[in-house]
Design an enzyme around this catalytic site. Structure first.
Site, mmCIF file in Angstrom:
data_model
loop_
_atom_site.group_PDB
_atom_site.id
_atom_site.type_symbol
_atom_site.label_atom_id
_atom_site.label_comp_id
_atom_site.label_asym_id
_atom_site.label_seq_id
_atom_site.Cartn_x
_atom_site.Cartn_y
_atom_site.Cartn_z
ATOM 1 N N TRP A 202 -10.160 13.506 -22.838
ATOM 2 C CA TRP A 202 -9.856 13.422 -21.399
ATOM 3 C C TRP A 202 -9.279 12.045 -21.061
ATOM 4 O O TRP A 202 -8.244 11.931 -20.383
ATOM 5 C CB TRP A 202 -11.159 13.655 -20.631
ATOM 6 C CG TRP A 202 -11.025 13.941 -19.174
ATOM 7 C CD1 TRP A 202 -9.883 14.215 -18.471
ATOM 8 C CD2 TRP A 202 -12.101 13.979 -18.229
ATOM 9 N NE1 TRP A 202 -10.182 14.435 -17.161
ATOM 10 C CE2 TRP A 202 -11.535 14.301 -16.984
ATOM 11 C CE3 TRP A 202 -13.484 13.793 -18.320
ATOM 12 C CZ2 TRP A 202 -12.316 14.417 -15.825
ATOM 13 C CZ3 TRP A 202 -14.251 13.917 -17.179
ATOM 14 C CH2 TRP A 202 -13.668 14.225 -15.941
ATOM 15 N N ARG B 126 -15.118 22.298 -24.864
ATOM 16 C CA ARG B 126 -16.225 23.257 -24.985
ATOM 17 C C ARG B 126 -16.651 23.734 -23.600
ATOM 18 O O ARG B 126 -16.352 24.837 -23.195
ATOM 19 C CB ARG B 126 -17.392 22.607 -25.747
ATOM 20 C CG ARG B 126 -18.504 23.574 -26.124
ATOM 21 C CD ARG B 126 -19.658 22.851 -26.785
ATOM 22 N NE ARG B 126 -20.288 21.885 -25.903
ATOM 23 C CZ ARG B 126 -21.348 22.127 -25.134
ATOM 24 N NH1 ARG B 126 -21.892 23.311 -25.143
ATOM 25 N NH2 ARG B 126 -21.863 21.184 -24.364
ATOM 26 N N LYS B 127 -17.345 22.865 -22.835
ATOM 27 C CA LYS B 127 -17.808 23.249 -21.496
ATOM 28 C C LYS B 127 -17.346 22.273 -20.437
ATOM 29 O O LYS B 127 -17.070 22.639 -19.306
ATOM 30 C CB LYS B 127 -19.330 23.287 -21.483
ATOM 31 C CG LYS B 127 -19.911 24.652 -21.645
ATOM 32 C CD LYS B 127 -21.382 24.618 -21.288
ATOM 33 C CE LYS B 127 -21.983 25.994 -21.323
ATOM 34 N NZ LYS B 127 -23.446 25.921 -21.172
ATOM 35 N N LYS C 156 -17.609 12.055 -28.359
ATOM 36 C CA LYS C 156 -18.099 13.149 -27.514
ATOM 37 C C LYS C 156 -18.394 12.719 -26.071
ATOM 38 O O LYS C 156 -19.174 13.369 -25.370
ATOM 39 C CB LYS C 156 -19.332 13.839 -28.122
ATOM 40 C CG LYS C 156 -19.204 14.235 -29.571
ATOM 41 C CD LYS C 156 -17.853 14.781 -29.970
ATOM 42 C CE LYS C 156 -17.455 16.077 -29.323
ATOM 43 N NZ LYS C 156 -15.998 16.372 -29.593
ATOM 44 N N HIS D 251 -13.118 4.522 -31.970
ATOM 45 C CA HIS D 251 -14.551 4.729 -31.761
ATOM 46 C C HIS D 251 -15.327 3.535 -32.324
ATOM 47 O O HIS D 251 -16.562 3.515 -32.256
ATOM 48 C CB HIS D 251 -15.042 5.974 -32.514
ATOM 49 C CG HIS D 251 -14.597 7.295 -31.941
ATOM 50 N ND1 HIS D 251 -14.588 7.571 -30.596
ATOM 51 C CD2 HIS D 251 -14.179 8.432 -32.555
ATOM 52 C CE1 HIS D 251 -14.173 8.819 -30.415
ATOM 53 N NE2 HIS D 251 -13.920 9.359 -31.579
ATOM 54 N N ARG E 276 -21.261 8.259 -22.274
ATOM 55 C CA ARG E 276 -21.751 9.456 -21.563
ATOM 56 C C ARG E 276 -23.262 9.494 -21.592
ATOM 57 O O ARG E 276 -23.887 8.937 -22.513
ATOM 58 C CB ARG E 276 -21.191 10.670 -22.314
ATOM 59 C CG ARG E 276 -21.468 11.997 -21.683
ATOM 60 C CD ARG E 276 -20.778 13.098 -22.480
ATOM 61 N NE ARG E 276 -20.843 14.351 -21.759
ATOM 62 C CZ ARG E 276 -20.351 15.493 -22.187
ATOM 63 N NH1 ARG E 276 -19.730 15.549 -23.356
ATOM 64 N NH2 ARG E 276 -20.448 16.597 -21.470
HETATM 65 P P1 A3P Z 1 -18.815 19.241 -24.029
HETATM 66 O O1 A3P Z 1 -19.061 19.477 -25.483
HETATM 67 O O2 A3P Z 1 -20.068 18.833 -23.313
HETATM 68 O O3 A3P Z 1 -18.133 20.373 -23.360
HETATM 69 P P2 A3P Z 1 -14.513 13.864 -26.974
HETATM 70 O O4 A3P Z 1 -13.151 14.128 -26.438
HETATM 71 O O5 A3P Z 1 -14.920 12.435 -26.900
HETATM 72 O O6 A3P Z 1 -14.688 14.471 -28.312
HETATM 73 O O7 A3P Z 1 -15.535 14.572 -25.972
HETATM 74 C C1 A3P Z 1 -15.586 15.981 -25.903
HETATM 75 C C2 A3P Z 1 -16.314 16.379 -24.634
HETATM 76 O O8 A3P Z 1 -15.435 16.144 -23.513
HETATM 77 C C3 A3P Z 1 -16.626 17.853 -24.638
HETATM 78 O O9 A3P Z 1 -17.830 17.980 -23.892
HETATM 79 C C4 A3P Z 1 -15.427 18.427 -23.915
HETATM 80 O O10 A3P Z 1 -15.614 19.704 -23.374
HETATM 81 C C5 A3P Z 1 -15.208 17.384 -22.841
HETATM 82 N N1 A3P Z 1 -13.824 17.384 -22.309
HETATM 83 C C6 A3P Z 1 -12.672 17.478 -23.001
HETATM 84 N N2 A3P Z 1 -11.620 17.449 -22.175
HETATM 85 C C7 A3P Z 1 -12.108 17.325 -20.933
HETATM 86 C C8 A3P Z 1 -11.501 17.241 -19.634
HETATM 87 N N3 A3P Z 1 -10.189 17.286 -19.464
HETATM 88 N N4 A3P Z 1 -12.311 17.104 -18.570
HETATM 89 C C9 A3P Z 1 -13.652 17.057 -18.711
HETATM 90 N N5 A3P Z 1 -14.286 17.138 -19.906
HETATM 91 C C10 A3P Z 1 -13.520 17.262 -21.013
#
Ligand code: A3P
Length: 318
Positions: free
Chosen positions: A71, A284-285, A66, A126, A148
Protein backbone atom coordinates in the site's frame (compact mmCIF):
# COMPACT_ATOMS: atom_id res chain seq x y z
CA UNK A 1 48.74 -19.63 1.57
CA UNK A 2 45.31 -18.20 0.88
CA UNK A 3 45.05 -15.34 -1.56
CA UNK A 4 44.37 -12.04 0.19
CA UNK A 5 41.57 -11.20 -2.27
CA UNK A 6 39.47 -14.05 -0.87
CA UNK A 7 39.97 -13.08 2.72
CA UNK A 8 36.91 -10.85 3.20
CA UNK A 9 34.75 -13.54 1.64
CA UNK A 10 36.13 -16.27 3.87
CA UNK A 11 35.80 -14.00 6.91
CA UNK A 12 32.13 -13.53 6.05
CA UNK A 13 31.65 -17.27 5.60
CA UNK A 14 33.39 -17.96 8.90
CA UNK A 15 31.11 -15.45 10.63
CA UNK A 16 27.98 -16.90 8.99
CA UNK A 17 28.92 -20.38 10.23
CA UNK A 18 28.67 -19.09 13.81
CA UNK A 19 25.23 -17.45 13.47
CA UNK A 20 22.15 -19.06 15.06
CA UNK A 21 19.56 -20.44 12.64
CA UNK A 22 15.90 -21.33 13.27
CA UNK A 23 13.44 -23.39 11.25
CA UNK A 24 9.68 -23.06 11.38
CA UNK A 25 8.63 -20.23 9.07
CA UNK A 26 8.41 -20.85 5.33
CA UNK A 27 12.21 -20.63 5.04
CA UNK A 28 14.93 -20.87 7.73
CA UNK A 29 15.99 -17.67 9.47
CA UNK A 30 19.46 -16.61 10.63
CA UNK A 31 20.16 -14.11 13.39
CA UNK A 32 22.53 -11.39 12.20
CA UNK A 33 23.18 -8.26 14.23
CA UNK A 34 20.11 -8.96 16.36
CA UNK A 35 17.82 -9.28 13.33
CA UNK A 36 16.32 -12.53 11.98
CA UNK A 37 16.88 -12.62 8.22
CA UNK A 38 15.86 -15.30 5.74
CA UNK A 39 18.97 -17.47 5.60
CA UNK A 40 19.17 -17.59 1.81
CA UNK A 41 19.06 -13.77 1.67
CA UNK A 42 21.67 -13.30 4.38
CA UNK A 43 24.69 -12.56 2.17
CA UNK A 44 22.73 -10.09 0.07
CA UNK A 45 21.48 -8.25 3.15
CA UNK A 46 24.88 -8.31 4.82
CA UNK A 47 26.28 -6.57 1.74
CA UNK A 48 23.80 -3.67 1.99
CA UNK A 49 25.52 -1.97 4.91
CA UNK A 50 28.88 -1.88 3.14
CA UNK A 51 27.87 -1.47 -0.47
CA UNK A 52 24.58 0.44 -0.76
CA UNK A 53 25.34 4.08 -1.54
CA UNK A 54 22.54 6.33 -0.33
CA UNK A 55 22.01 9.63 -2.12
CA UNK A 56 20.84 12.83 -0.47
CA UNK A 57 17.61 12.86 -2.47
CA UNK A 58 16.73 9.17 -2.00
CA UNK A 59 13.37 8.33 -0.51
CA UNK A 60 13.36 5.07 1.37
CA UNK A 61 10.11 3.32 2.28
CA UNK A 62 11.08 1.25 5.30
CA UNK A 63 8.49 -1.13 6.66
CA UNK A 64 8.05 -3.94 9.06
CA UNK A 65 6.79 -6.81 6.87
CA UNK A 66 3.01 -7.24 6.63
CA UNK A 67 2.38 -3.67 7.75
CA UNK A 68 1.13 -2.43 4.38
CA UNK A 69 4.34 -2.20 2.34
CA UNK A 70 2.39 -2.82 -0.86
CA UNK A 71 0.00 0.00 0.00
CA UNK A 72 2.74 2.45 0.97
CA UNK A 73 4.64 1.68 -2.23
CA UNK A 74 1.51 2.37 -4.29
CA UNK A 75 0.78 5.62 -2.43
CA UNK A 76 4.32 7.00 -2.51
CA UNK A 77 4.79 6.00 -6.14
CA UNK A 78 1.49 7.58 -7.20
CA UNK A 79 2.16 10.77 -5.25
CA UNK A 80 5.68 11.20 -6.53
CA UNK A 81 5.01 10.39 -10.20
CA UNK A 82 1.71 12.25 -10.56
CA UNK A 83 3.21 15.03 -12.67
CA UNK A 84 4.41 12.44 -15.21
CA UNK A 85 1.53 9.98 -15.36
CA UNK A 86 -2.08 10.17 -14.38
CA UNK A 87 -4.47 7.52 -13.18
CA UNK A 88 -5.20 6.20 -16.68
CA UNK A 89 -1.62 5.39 -17.62
CA UNK A 90 -0.10 4.56 -14.25
CA UNK A 91 2.41 1.70 -14.28
CA UNK A 92 0.42 0.40 -11.30
CA UNK A 93 -2.36 -0.63 -13.68
CA UNK A 94 -0.10 -3.32 -15.09
CA UNK A 95 2.50 -3.88 -12.34
CA UNK A 96 2.15 -5.01 -8.78
CA UNK A 97 3.16 -2.14 -6.43
CA UNK A 98 6.02 -4.28 -5.09
CA UNK A 99 7.57 -4.13 -8.52
CA UNK A 100 7.58 -0.38 -9.08
CA UNK A 101 9.63 0.33 -5.94
CA UNK A 102 12.68 -1.95 -5.65
CA UNK A 103 13.81 -3.44 -2.34
CA UNK A 104 17.39 -2.43 -1.55
CA UNK A 105 19.57 -5.49 -2.16
CA UNK A 106 16.67 -7.75 -3.18
CA UNK A 107 13.88 -8.25 -5.68
CA UNK A 108 14.87 -6.02 -8.58
CA UNK A 109 17.00 -3.92 -6.25
CA UNK A 110 20.44 -5.47 -6.75
CA UNK A 111 22.95 -2.91 -5.55
CA UNK A 112 24.55 -2.45 -8.99
CA UNK A 113 21.11 -1.93 -10.52
CA UNK A 114 20.28 0.73 -7.92
CA UNK A 115 23.44 2.61 -8.91
CA UNK A 116 22.08 3.01 -12.42
CA UNK A 117 18.72 4.49 -11.38
CA UNK A 118 18.18 8.20 -11.95
CA UNK A 119 17.66 10.49 -8.95
CA UNK A 120 15.52 10.93 -7.04
CA UNK A 121 15.20 7.24 -6.32
CA UNK A 122 12.18 5.72 -4.59
CA UNK A 123 13.41 2.61 -2.76
CA UNK A 124 12.14 0.20 -0.14
CA UNK A 125 13.56 -1.94 2.62
CA UNK A 126 12.54 -4.16 5.51
CA UNK A 127 16.00 -3.82 7.05
CA UNK A 128 16.29 -1.99 10.38
CA UNK A 129 18.54 1.12 10.57
CA UNK A 130 21.29 -0.98 12.19
CA UNK A 131 21.67 -2.98 8.97
CA UNK A 132 21.64 0.03 6.64
CA UNK A 133 24.75 2.12 5.91
CA UNK A 134 25.24 4.86 8.54
CA UNK A 135 25.21 7.34 5.62
CA UNK A 136 21.42 6.85 5.38
CA UNK A 137 21.12 8.99 8.49
CA UNK A 138 23.87 11.47 7.64
CA UNK A 139 23.43 12.32 3.95
CA UNK A 140 19.89 13.54 4.60
CA UNK A 141 17.79 11.11 2.59
CA UNK A 142 14.21 10.77 3.70
CA UNK A 143 12.76 7.65 5.25
CA UNK A 144 9.06 6.83 5.57
CA UNK A 145 8.56 4.06 8.12
CA UNK A 146 5.39 2.00 8.37
CA UNK A 147 4.49 -0.51 11.06
CA UNK A 148 1.26 -2.03 12.31
CA UNK A 149 -0.53 -3.10 15.45
CA UNK A 150 1.50 -6.24 16.32
CA UNK A 151 -1.41 -8.73 16.64
CA UNK A 152 -2.67 -7.83 13.16
CA UNK A 153 0.88 -7.83 11.77
CA UNK A 154 1.34 -11.31 13.23
CA UNK A 155 -1.90 -12.70 11.77
CA UNK A 156 -1.06 -11.23 8.38
CA UNK A 157 2.45 -12.77 8.59
CA UNK A 158 1.07 -16.18 9.51
CA UNK A 159 -1.36 -16.27 6.59
CA UNK A 160 1.22 -14.98 4.16
CA UNK A 161 3.92 -17.44 5.17
CA UNK A 162 1.55 -20.31 4.64
CA UNK A 163 0.69 -19.06 1.17
CA UNK A 164 4.28 -18.85 -0.01
CA UNK A 165 5.00 -21.52 -2.58
CA UNK A 166 7.66 -23.37 -0.66
CA UNK A 167 6.08 -26.82 -0.67
CA UNK A 168 6.68 -27.69 3.02
CA UNK A 169 4.26 -28.21 5.89
CA UNK A 170 2.40 -25.07 6.98
CA UNK A 171 3.39 -23.50 10.27
CA UNK A 172 0.65 -23.79 12.91
CA UNK A 173 -0.76 -20.63 14.45
CA UNK A 174 0.57 -21.69 17.87
CA UNK A 175 4.11 -22.29 16.65
CA UNK A 176 4.10 -19.06 14.67
CA UNK A 177 2.77 -17.15 17.68
CA UNK A 178 5.44 -18.51 20.02
CA UNK A 179 8.21 -17.65 17.59
CA UNK A 180 6.84 -14.17 16.89
CA UNK A 181 6.62 -13.41 20.63
CA UNK A 182 10.16 -14.73 21.08
CA UNK A 183 11.24 -12.23 18.44
CA UNK A 184 11.94 -14.92 15.86
CA UNK A 185 10.15 -13.78 12.69
CA UNK A 186 11.40 -12.33 9.41
CA UNK A 187 13.18 -9.02 10.29
CA UNK A 188 12.29 -9.55 13.96
CA UNK A 189 12.27 -9.04 16.83
CA UNK A 190 9.39 -6.82 15.73
CA UNK A 191 9.75 -4.56 18.79
CA UNK A 192 13.39 -3.78 17.97
CA UNK A 193 12.43 -2.98 14.40
CA UNK A 194 9.62 -0.61 15.47
CA UNK A 195 11.74 1.01 18.18
CA UNK A 196 14.81 1.58 16.06
CA UNK A 197 12.77 3.57 13.55
CA UNK A 198 10.72 5.22 16.30
CA UNK A 199 13.91 6.60 17.86
CA UNK A 200 15.17 7.75 14.45
CA UNK A 201 11.91 9.58 13.85
CA UNK A 202 12.14 11.34 17.22
CA UNK A 203 15.76 12.31 16.63
CA UNK A 204 15.31 13.46 13.00
CA UNK A 205 11.62 14.23 12.38
CA UNK A 206 12.39 16.21 9.21
CA UNK A 207 13.97 13.13 7.68
CA UNK A 208 12.15 10.18 9.22
CA UNK A 209 8.36 10.00 9.11
CA UNK A 210 6.78 7.33 11.33
CA UNK A 211 3.43 5.87 10.25
CA UNK A 212 1.09 3.17 11.46
CA UNK A 213 -1.17 1.13 9.18
CA UNK A 214 -4.16 1.97 11.38
CA UNK A 215 -3.53 5.68 10.90
CA UNK A 216 -3.74 5.38 7.11
CA UNK A 217 -6.90 3.26 7.37
CA UNK A 218 -8.64 5.75 9.65
CA UNK A 219 -7.69 8.95 7.80
CA UNK A 220 -6.09 8.24 4.42
CA UNK A 221 -6.59 11.78 3.09
CA UNK A 222 -4.62 13.35 5.93
CA UNK A 223 -1.82 10.80 5.63
CA UNK A 224 -1.61 11.23 1.85
CA UNK A 225 -1.35 15.02 2.26
CA UNK A 226 1.34 14.61 4.93
CA UNK A 227 3.21 12.14 2.79
CA UNK A 228 3.16 14.43 -0.24
CA UNK A 229 4.54 17.34 1.81
CA UNK A 230 7.19 15.12 3.35
CA UNK A 231 8.23 13.97 -0.14
CA UNK A 232 8.51 17.65 -1.18
CA UNK A 233 5.65 17.40 -3.65
CA UNK A 234 2.72 18.91 -1.70
CA UNK A 235 -0.67 19.06 -3.40
CA UNK A 236 -1.34 22.41 -5.01
CA UNK A 237 -4.53 24.34 -4.35
CA UNK A 238 -5.67 23.43 -7.83
CA UNK A 239 -5.08 19.74 -7.19
CA UNK A 240 -6.96 19.99 -3.90
CA UNK A 241 -9.91 21.65 -5.67
CA UNK A 242 -10.02 19.11 -8.45
CA UNK A 243 -10.03 16.18 -6.03
CA UNK A 244 -6.59 14.72 -6.78
CA UNK A 245 -6.02 13.75 -3.14
CA UNK A 246 -9.23 11.68 -3.12
CA UNK A 247 -8.22 10.15 -6.43
CA UNK A 248 -4.83 9.04 -5.06
CA UNK A 249 -6.55 7.46 -2.06
CA UNK A 250 -9.15 5.61 -4.10
CA UNK A 251 -6.70 4.56 -6.81
CA UNK A 252 -4.44 2.96 -4.16
CA UNK A 253 -7.26 1.53 -2.06
CA UNK A 254 -7.37 -2.16 -1.22
CA UNK A 255 -10.41 -2.80 -3.44
CA UNK A 256 -9.07 -0.90 -6.39
CA UNK A 257 -5.61 -2.51 -6.41
CA UNK A 258 -6.88 -5.97 -5.55
CA UNK A 259 -9.28 -5.95 -8.48
CA UNK A 260 -6.65 -5.20 -11.13
CA UNK A 261 -5.88 -8.21 -13.33
CA UNK A 262 -2.18 -8.03 -12.54
CA UNK A 263 -2.94 -8.40 -8.84
CA UNK A 264 -5.60 -11.08 -9.29
CA UNK A 265 -3.60 -13.46 -11.45
CA UNK A 266 0.06 -12.40 -11.48
CA UNK A 267 2.89 -13.59 -9.32
CA UNK A 268 6.60 -13.30 -8.88
CA UNK A 269 9.61 -15.16 -7.64
CA UNK A 270 11.04 -13.54 -4.58
CA UNK A 271 13.89 -13.96 -2.19
CA UNK A 272 16.40 -15.29 -4.68
CA UNK A 273 13.89 -17.60 -6.37
CA UNK A 274 13.32 -19.55 -3.14
CA UNK A 275 9.70 -18.60 -2.85
CA UNK A 276 6.88 -17.78 -5.21
CA UNK A 277 4.49 -15.05 -4.23
CA UNK A 278 1.09 -14.74 -5.83
CA UNK A 279 0.21 -11.09 -6.09
CA UNK A 280 -3.25 -11.92 -4.75
CA UNK A 281 -1.67 -13.04 -1.46
CA UNK A 282 -0.52 -9.45 -0.89
CA UNK A 283 -4.19 -8.41 -0.74
CA UNK A 284 -5.82 -10.62 1.87
CA UNK A 285 -8.35 -8.63 3.95
CA UNK A 286 -6.89 -5.20 4.57
CA UNK A 287 -8.76 -4.77 7.86
CA UNK A 288 -7.83 -3.44 11.28
CA UNK A 289 -8.47 -5.88 14.15
CA UNK A 290 -8.67 -9.09 12.12
CA UNK A 291 -6.59 -10.81 14.82
CA UNK A 292 -9.78 -11.56 16.79
CA UNK A 293 -10.85 -13.97 14.08
CA UNK A 294 -7.71 -16.08 14.50
CA UNK A 295 -6.14 -15.63 17.92
CA UNK A 296 -7.59 -16.61 21.28
CA UNK A 297 -8.17 -13.97 23.96
CA UNK A 298 -5.25 -15.44 25.92
CA UNK A 299 -2.95 -15.00 22.94
CA UNK A 300 -4.18 -11.45 22.48
CA UNK A 301 -3.54 -10.63 26.12
CA UNK A 302 -0.12 -12.22 26.04
CA UNK A 303 0.91 -10.18 23.01
CA UNK A 304 -0.53 -7.00 24.54
CA UNK A 305 1.52 -7.55 27.71
CA UNK A 306 4.65 -8.14 25.65
CA UNK A 307 4.05 -4.97 23.64
CA UNK A 308 3.41 -2.96 26.78
CA UNK A 309 6.60 -4.22 28.38
CA UNK A 310 8.76 -3.64 25.29
CA UNK A 311 7.43 -0.16 24.49
CA UNK A 312 7.08 1.11 28.06
CA UNK A 313 8.47 4.61 28.44
CA UNK A 314 9.23 5.01 24.73
CA UNK A 315 6.10 6.96 23.81
CA UNK A 316 5.19 4.36 21.19
CA UNK A 317 1.75 2.83 21.72
CA UNK A 318 -0.75 0.62 19.94
P1 A3P B 1 -3.88 -8.50 5.81
O1 A3P B 1 -3.13 -9.79 5.70
O2 A3P B 1 -4.24 -8.18 7.23
O3 A3P B 1 -5.05 -8.43 4.91
P2 A3P B 1 2.66 -5.98 3.17
O4 A3P B 1 2.32 -5.26 1.92
O5 A3P B 1 3.61 -5.24 4.05
O6 A3P B 1 3.07 -7.38 2.89
O7 A3P B 1 1.33 -6.03 4.05
C1 A3P B 1 0.24 -6.82 3.62
C2 A3P B 1 -1.00 -6.38 4.38
O8 A3P B 1 -1.44 -5.11 3.85
C3 A3P B 1 -2.13 -7.36 4.16
O9 A3P B 1 -2.89 -7.31 5.36
C4 A3P B 1 -2.85 -6.74 2.98
O10 A3P B 1 -4.18 -7.15 2.81
C5 A3P B 1 -2.76 -5.27 3.33
N1 A3P B 1 -2.91 -4.39 2.14
C6 A3P B 1 -2.35 -4.54 0.93
N2 A3P B 1 -2.71 -3.54 0.11
C7 A3P B 1 -3.52 -2.74 0.82
C8 A3P B 1 -4.22 -1.52 0.52
N3 A3P B 1 -4.17 -0.96 -0.68
N4 A3P B 1 -4.94 -0.95 1.50
C9 A3P B 1 -5.02 -1.51 2.73
N5 A3P B 1 -4.38 -2.65 3.07
C10 A3P B 1 -3.63 -3.26 2.13
Amino acid sequence: KGSSTNEPESNTEALIATLPTREGWSTPLTLYNNCWLRSHMLRRFMAVRDNFKPRRDDIILATHPKSGTTWLKALAFTISTRSRCDFTDSPLLTNNPQRVVPFIGAMGGDLDVLETLPSPRLLATHLPPSLLPPAVSTVGCRVVYLCREPKDAFVSRWHFDNKMGKGGAPITLDDAFNMFCEGVSPFGPFWDHYLQYWKESLARPQEVMFLKYEEIVSDPLTVVRKLASFLDVPFTEEEEKSGVVDQVVSFCSFESLRNLDVNKTGGAERAGGKIFIQHSSLFRKGKVGDWVNHMSNEMGEKMDRLVEEKFKGTGLEF
